[in-house]
Scaffold this motif. Sequence first.
Motif, PDB file in Angstrom:
ATOM      1  N   THR A 235       9.255 -11.611 -13.857  1.00 40.42           N
ATOM      2  CA  THR A 235       8.213 -10.629 -13.568  1.00 40.42           C
ATOM      3  C   THR A 235       8.808  -9.244 -13.326  1.00 40.42           C
ATOM      4  N   ARG A 239       7.893  -5.725 -15.352  1.00 39.08           N
ATOM      5  CA  ARG A 239       7.289  -4.573 -14.684  1.00 39.08           C
ATOM      6  C   ARG A 239       8.169  -3.334 -14.689  1.00 39.08           C
ATOM      7  N   GLU A 240       9.466  -3.510 -14.614  1.00 35.63           N
ATOM      8  CA  GLU A 240      10.347  -2.367 -14.367  1.00 35.63           C
ATOM      9  C   GLU A 240      11.020  -1.894 -15.650  1.00 35.63           C
ATOM     10  N   VAL A 432       6.154  -8.840  -5.692  1.00 34.21           N
ATOM     11  CA  VAL A 432       6.307  -9.478  -6.996  1.00 34.21           C
ATOM     12  C   VAL A 432       5.963 -10.956  -6.910  1.00 34.21           C
ATOM     13  N   ARG A 437      -0.218  -7.594  -8.862  1.00 36.24           N
ATOM     14  CA  ARG A 437       0.286  -6.256  -9.190  1.00 36.24           C
ATOM     15  C   ARG A 437      -0.815  -5.225  -8.975  1.00 36.24           C
TER      16      ARG A 437
END
Length: 443
Positions: A235, A239-240, A432, A437
């Motif tokens: 995850t 996301r990053e 996370v 989110r």
Amino acid sequence: MPGNDEAVTRRSGRWSGRWTGRRTAARGGEGPASAPSRGVVVLFAVACGAAVANVYFSQPLLVTMGHDLAMSPALVGSVVTLTQIGYGLGLFLLVPLGDVTDRRRLIVAQLLLLVVALTVVATAHTAAVLLAGMAATGLLAVVTQTLVAFAASLAPPAGRGRVVGLVTSGVVIGILLARTASGLMADLAGWRSVYLASASLTALLALVLHRVLPPHGDAPSTPPRYGQLLRSTITLFARERLLRLRALFGLLVFAAFSTLWSSVALPLSEAPYFLSHSAIGALGLIGVAGALAATVAGRLNDRGLSRRTTGIALALLAASWLPLAFTRSSLWGLFVGVVLLDLAVQAVHVTNQTLIYALHPDAGSRLIGGYMVFYSIGSATGAIAATSLYTAAGWGAVCALGAAFSCLGLALWALTGRGSPGSATRRAASAVVERPRRPRTAP
């Protein structure tokens, strides 16, 4: 200033006052954190170097191991393969545990289990036992990355780059000197002495670290289940954007690094040099210059120069292949190329680790472990491609391959430098795992 969009801050934690002689703000509070003493950082570096060296000890010993245990050439080659597979599994399965357990206990436990694995290797009398021991050694050697994450967590934001740089210098030295040390020890006392000596050193380090390191008090009060922990690593990558970008940098620079070091023995063992294995192994001593780059890069990152450091390092990496291309006619060309390449790779590596840890300090182990999976992929890709290409097309083709990896990294830096997401979107790692989110602004 270029790179300011990558300067992500973290909350101040706390660690034992008796360890540093000073106290920081209580967890969750905001305040200046004290850097760990240089002696403790050096201890981290030594432990990292000693642990990661176990992955590389076998490379100059394969022929001797095979003769001793009557192993076929194909089976001997699987020694390195299984060690690397074990290391890759450990990065994904073990390193994330540092985010939900006391890191000191985890480090000591892994080191003690590593002692057992090394002893199994040293006393193996069948190929099956040796291969099992090597796989376990690779799996447990990932304690190196737990140590890096722990060192980063103990450093204040303003000094984190310096600490990560010093610790990474130990990793560099461990990797580059492992082959030289194992070759010399095997000549003096046999290949088994290498693993017995490493087991003894690892046991000593476990005792010292247990006494010196502070308890890690940042584990969540309600830690996620193991399956959630592993899923959260994926995850984080989803996301990053900065994490994905830095992982790609890591893959490309270590593909270039492995392209050189997995194949350089081939031209050196042929005409006109005909160098011995010991002489080729000593080439790693030149690469220790990369440890200097790790320290300098860490300090530059603390000054907010991460983007500039990355760009200069990638340019040097691409340039290093020009003198390396003259290896067959000039050892000086090889020496210059090795120094430039190792300086560049370690500068990018330290910058990567410093930046990605700051994304989510509470998920530092998962971030560094996940990043190192890309490191392993790059290393394996470079090794397989370089050795195959040398057989088919020679040293010039190998240098072209290394230059291609390097130029891809430089092009990626040029194309993506202005698009790094800002620090406003950073959240704690617990979000996370435990919370859905929240909406975020697109970079």
